[in-house]
Design an enzyme around this catalytic site. Structure first.
Site, PDB file in Angstrom:
ATOM      1  N   LYS A 172       0.856  -1.245  -0.010  1.00  0.00           N
ATOM      2  CA  LYS A 172      -0.013   0.322  -0.123  1.00  0.00           C
ATOM      3  C   LYS A 172       0.849   1.279  -0.044  1.00  0.00           C
ATOM      4  CE  LYS A 172      -3.157   2.925   0.718  1.00  0.00           C
ATOM      5  NZ  LYS A 172      -4.356   3.274  -0.137  1.00  0.00           N
ATOM      6  N   LYS A 240      -0.438  11.598   6.186  1.00  0.00           N
ATOM      7  CA  LYS A 240      -0.310  10.595   7.195  1.00  0.00           C
ATOM      8  C   LYS A 240       0.291   9.320   6.614  1.00  0.00           C
ATOM      9  CE  LYS A 240      -3.558   7.460   7.345  1.00  0.00           C
ATOM     10  NZ  LYS A 240      -3.744   6.105   6.719  1.00  0.00           N
TER      11      LYS A 240
HETATM   12  P1  NAP Z   1     -12.497   8.903   7.518  1.00  0.00           P
HETATM   13  O1  NAP Z   1     -13.654   9.402   6.642  1.00  0.00           O
HETATM   14  O2  NAP Z   1     -11.763  10.175   8.130  1.00  0.00           O
HETATM   15  O3  NAP Z   1     -12.956   8.048   8.623  1.00  0.00           O
HETATM   16  C1  NAP Z   1     -12.184   7.601   9.606  1.00  0.00           C
HETATM   17  C2  NAP Z   1     -12.860   6.543  10.488  1.00  0.00           C
HETATM   18  O4  NAP Z   1     -12.132   5.982  11.559  1.00  0.00           O
HETATM   19  C3  NAP Z   1     -13.984   7.071  11.195  1.00  0.00           C
HETATM   20  O5  NAP Z   1     -15.124   6.121  11.365  1.00  0.00           O
HETATM   21  C4  NAP Z   1     -13.632   7.484  12.554  1.00  0.00           C
HETATM   22  O6  NAP Z   1     -14.570   7.354  13.548  1.00  0.00           O
HETATM   23  C5  NAP Z   1     -12.762   6.344  12.746  1.00  0.00           C
HETATM   24  N1  NAP Z   1     -11.704   6.514  13.993  1.00  0.00           N
HETATM   25  C6  NAP Z   1     -10.552   7.485  13.694  1.00  0.00           C
HETATM   26  N2  NAP Z   1      -9.701   7.383  14.650  1.00  0.00           N
HETATM   27  C7  NAP Z   1     -10.425   6.555  15.635  1.00  0.00           C
HETATM   28  C8  NAP Z   1     -10.281   6.082  17.023  1.00  0.00           C
HETATM   29  N3  NAP Z   1      -9.043   6.653  17.614  1.00  0.00           N
HETATM   30  N4  NAP Z   1     -10.902   5.201  17.570  1.00  0.00           N
HETATM   31  C9  NAP Z   1     -12.140   4.885  16.739  1.00  0.00           C
HETATM   32  N5  NAP Z   1     -12.347   5.227  15.638  1.00  0.00           N
HETATM   33  C10 NAP Z   1     -11.532   6.061  15.052  1.00  0.00           C
HETATM   34  O7  NAP Z   1     -11.299   8.214   6.873  1.00  0.00           O
HETATM   35  P2  NAP Z   1     -11.438   7.171   5.311  1.00  0.00           P
HETATM   36  O8  NAP Z   1     -11.124   7.856   4.242  1.00  0.00           O
HETATM   37  O9  NAP Z   1     -12.629   6.302   5.577  1.00  0.00           O
HETATM   38  O10 NAP Z   1     -10.195   6.317   5.723  1.00  0.00           O
HETATM   39  C11 NAP Z   1     -10.085   5.260   6.364  1.00  0.00           C
HETATM   40  C12 NAP Z   1      -8.768   4.472   6.261  1.00  0.00           C
HETATM   41  O11 NAP Z   1      -8.582   3.975   4.825  1.00  0.00           O
HETATM   42  C13 NAP Z   1      -7.438   5.304   6.468  1.00  0.00           C
HETATM   43  O12 NAP Z   1      -6.669   4.419   6.884  1.00  0.00           O
HETATM   44  C14 NAP Z   1      -7.098   5.633   5.056  1.00  0.00           C
HETATM   45  O13 NAP Z   1      -5.736   5.897   4.958  1.00  0.00           O
HETATM   46  C15 NAP Z   1      -7.616   4.443   4.259  1.00  0.00           C
HETATM   47  N6  NAP Z   1      -7.897   4.708   2.836  1.00  0.00           N
HETATM   48  C16 NAP Z   1      -8.892   6.096   2.457  1.00  0.00           C
HETATM   49  C17 NAP Z   1      -9.003   6.112   1.149  1.00  0.00           C
HETATM   50  C18 NAP Z   1      -9.609   7.326   0.770  1.00  0.00           C
HETATM   51  O14 NAP Z   1      -9.874   7.553  -0.679  1.00  0.00           O
HETATM   52  N7  NAP Z   1     -10.439   8.025   1.450  1.00  0.00           N
HETATM   53  C19 NAP Z   1      -8.384   5.433   0.179  1.00  0.00           C
HETATM   54  C20 NAP Z   1      -7.839   4.257   0.290  1.00  0.00           C
HETATM   55  C21 NAP Z   1      -7.407   4.122   1.831  1.00  0.00           C
HETATM   56  P3  NAP Z   1     -15.366   8.858  13.667  1.00  0.00           P
HETATM   57  O15 NAP Z   1     -16.616   8.918  12.511  1.00  0.00           O
HETATM   58  O16 NAP Z   1     -15.831   8.780  15.044  1.00  0.00           O
HETATM   59  O17 NAP Z   1     -14.592  10.188  13.393  1.00  0.00           O
END
Ligand code: NAP
Length: 297
Positions: A172, A240
């Site tokens: 990744k 990040k």
């Molecule tokens: P996001 O929309 O910011 O959501 C983050 C999620 O993590 C939310 O459900 C948040 O809960 C939860 N969270 C964060 N810290 C936490 C903690 N300490 N305890 C419990 N829950 C926690 O992010 P995302 O875009 O879905 O990304 C999630 C992962 O997938 C990341 O590692 C990111 O790098 C990866 N990713 C993202 C993409 C993209 O295009 N977005 C693509 C590939 C990979 P709350 O709702 O309470 O804040």
């Protein structure tokens, strides 16, 4: 369909991924720190768990998709964490993008409780999560991979078992070096086109299908030309991931000079309060250096 699935972390990615598990017919229990984000999935047929431990107690396979390394550590190892509720024989699949080294440590901690773990970070953005077309790169034991495969196929299109624990995260991070390299090339090229006084829409049409084309250019250059900075993937999460790349590169002793420079350019965006914009806002960092902007004045 016998495996009961748990899902922890219903952010931009988790929402679409969990919805696709429901569509595939899996029994699903979910938990999200901000409870309101569970409502849509509960309306679609998921059960809401009280905690990550409660989700694990109700599930055979628990998928995690939260932000960063400390967040995965918290939902797995914390009080009321997944490992508190998991029975021996449970499989944990971490779809977050986090440190390969921390992943190996988490897999070892899980193994002491008879819990298997896979790292299965994803690529393909919010669009891929919603459509079920993600690329998923998987690290861990072959038997755990075979067990998880039908579940992963409900969320993604290209599923690749790339090696042992942490290998999925390493691949990744390889993906992310390519993403930001394509992104800075796109931003420099558009800035140069602007300075050269050529029509930007015609330039886009002329170069996007040839050897210079890329997913980044096809999907994000039109956004830059519209000055639409809404995120598929935020500057903060991109930063990040580059921090994870540079930490791993440091451990490996490998120089990544261009990735290091891009990391610093993203930092200038964060310093200006632009962390929640899309990663193509990298164009703004170059515009700042050049003293002019891309697109209509
Ligand atoms: P996001 O929309 O910011 O959501 C983050 C999620 O993590 C939310 O459900 C948040 O809960 C939860 N969270 C964060 N810290 C936490 C903690 N300490 N305890 C419990 N829950 C926690 O992010 P995302 O875009 O879905 O990304 C999630 C992962 O997938 C990341 O590692 C990111 O790098 C990866 N990713 C993202 C993409 C993209 O295009 N977005 C693509 C590939 C990979 P709350 O709702 O309470 O804040």
């Amino acid at each position: 369909m016998t495996e009961r699935i748990g899902f922890v972390g219903l952010g931009i990615m988790g929402q679409g991924m969990a919805a696709n598990l429901l569509k595939a017919g899996y029994s699903l229990t979910v938990w999200n720190r901000t409870a309101a984000r569970m409502e849509r999935l509960v309306a679609e047929g998921a059960r809401a768990g009280e905690s990550p431990a409660a989700v694990a107690a109700a599930s055979d396979i628990v998928i995690v998709c939260v932000s960063d390394t400390p967040d995965v550590q918290a939902v797995l190892l914390g009080t009321d964490g997944v490992l508190q509720g998991a029975q021996p024989g449970t499989l944990v699949v971490d779809c977050s993008t986090i440190s390969p080294q921390a992943t190996r440590e988490l897999a070892a901690a899980a193994a002491t409780r008879g819990v298997a773990m896979l790292d299965a970070p994803v690529s393909g953005g919010s669009e891929g999560a919603a459509k079920g077309t993600l690329s998923i790169m998987v690290g861990g034991e072959p038997a755990a991979y075979e067990r998880a495969l039908p579940v992963l196929q409900a969320m993604g299109k290209t599923i690749t078992h790339v090696g042992g624990h942490g290998a999925g995260q390493t691949v990744k991070l390889v993906n992310q070096v390519l993403v930001v390299g394509n992104c800075i090339a796109m931003c420099e090229a558009l800035l140069f086109a602007q300075a050269g006084g050529v029509d930007l829409a015609k330039t886009y049409s002329a170069v996007s299908q040839g050897a210079a084309g890329s997913w980044m250019f096809t999907n994000r250059a039109p956004q830059i030309l519209r000055r639409d900075w809404s995120p598929g993937f935020t500057v903060d999460l991109q930063q990040k991931d580059l921090r994870l790349v540079l930490e791993a590169a440091d451990e490996l002793g490998v120089p990544l000079p261009v990735t290091g420079l891009i990391f610093q350019l993203y930092r200038t965006l964060q310093a200006q309060g632009l962390g929640s914009e899309g990663n193509h806002a990298l164009a703004k960092a170059l515009e700042h250096l050049a003293g002019f902007t891309i697109g209509p004045a």
